[in-house]
Scaffold this motif. Sequence first.
Motif, mmCIF file in Angstrom:
data_model
loop_
_atom_site.group_PDB
_atom_site.id
_atom_site.type_symbol
_atom_site.label_atom_id
_atom_site.label_comp_id
_atom_site.label_asym_id
_atom_site.label_seq_id
_atom_site.Cartn_x
_atom_site.Cartn_y
_atom_site.Cartn_z
ATOM 1 N N TYR A 1 8.177 4.006 -9.934
ATOM 2 C CA TYR A 1 8.126 5.180 -9.072
ATOM 3 C C TYR A 1 9.514 5.508 -8.518
ATOM 4 O O TYR A 1 9.978 6.655 -8.611
ATOM 5 C CB TYR A 1 7.142 4.968 -7.912
ATOM 6 N N SER B 1 0.855 -1.181 0.000
ATOM 7 C CA SER B 1 0.000 0.000 0.000
ATOM 8 C C SER B 1 0.889 1.228 0.000
ATOM 9 O O SER B 1 2.103 1.137 0.194
ATOM 10 C CB SER B 1 -0.915 0.013 1.231
ATOM 11 N N ILE B 2 0.280 2.369 -0.180
ATOM 12 C CA ILE B 2 1.005 3.638 -0.211
ATOM 13 C C ILE B 2 1.733 3.905 1.111
ATOM 14 O O ILE B 2 2.710 4.639 1.154
ATOM 15 C CB ILE B 2 0.052 4.799 -0.590
ATOM 16 N N GLU C 1 2.042 -4.526 -8.583
ATOM 17 C CA GLU C 1 2.444 -3.459 -7.662
ATOM 18 C C GLU C 1 3.964 -3.300 -7.620
ATOM 19 O O GLU C 1 4.476 -2.196 -7.483
ATOM 20 C CB GLU C 1 1.910 -3.713 -6.251
ATOM 21 N N ILE D 1 5.544 3.652 1.063
ATOM 22 C CA ILE D 1 6.371 4.618 0.341
ATOM 23 C C ILE D 1 7.078 5.573 1.302
ATOM 24 O O ILE D 1 8.280 5.786 1.202
ATOM 25 C CB ILE D 1 5.522 5.420 -0.681
#
Length: 198
Positions: A136, A97-98, A129, A101
């Motif tokens: 990213y 999940s975010i 993912e 990060i």
Amino acid sequence: MRTLFWTFKGGQGKTTLAVSYALYSDSYFITNDTESGTLDIYGGLFSSDKMESLGRGEDLVLRERNEVYDLGGWSDSLAEKVASNCEICVIPVSFNSISEITPSIKAINSLSIYNKSIVLVINNTDKKEAVEAKKYFEKEYPKIKVFIVNKSKYIHRLANENKTVFEIAEQNGLTRYNTKQLRNQLTTLFDYIKNYDN
């Protein structure tokens, strides 16, 4: 050569990767992450002279040998000293999940103060993912090499059975086939670390 495996957030695969790499590279394994049972779980994989634990506040003696450090997720003078004296630092990321990060960015920024030789490993993450996370991080940190190690039930067998993925592959043809991509990913990562020359 000294290699540091470190991150702020638990459950990222830090110890599993550090133990696996130490065995792969025949290095000494040094940990301060004793509260999570590292010594109890992985102690049987190393001879007593190849595994050490460091207590909080204990001074680090740097030796001329291949060492892999598995340090708990807090920034302190020990982490700073190891990071400053390592050839390479490895930050594992389990991207589900975010929320993963932010600690990863924090870990990159914290380590880069002491050492610019950082590798990011996206592991224990579903393939889609993992690819998104890799894109990213490569965009945000173009100087950092990013690897993917696929999510696999075979990784957990290191803790459960004290067997590396490479040992599991030798059990029979089916496990050899089922672990082929994973073994290739780990070999690529581990050889990159082992042969790293900044």
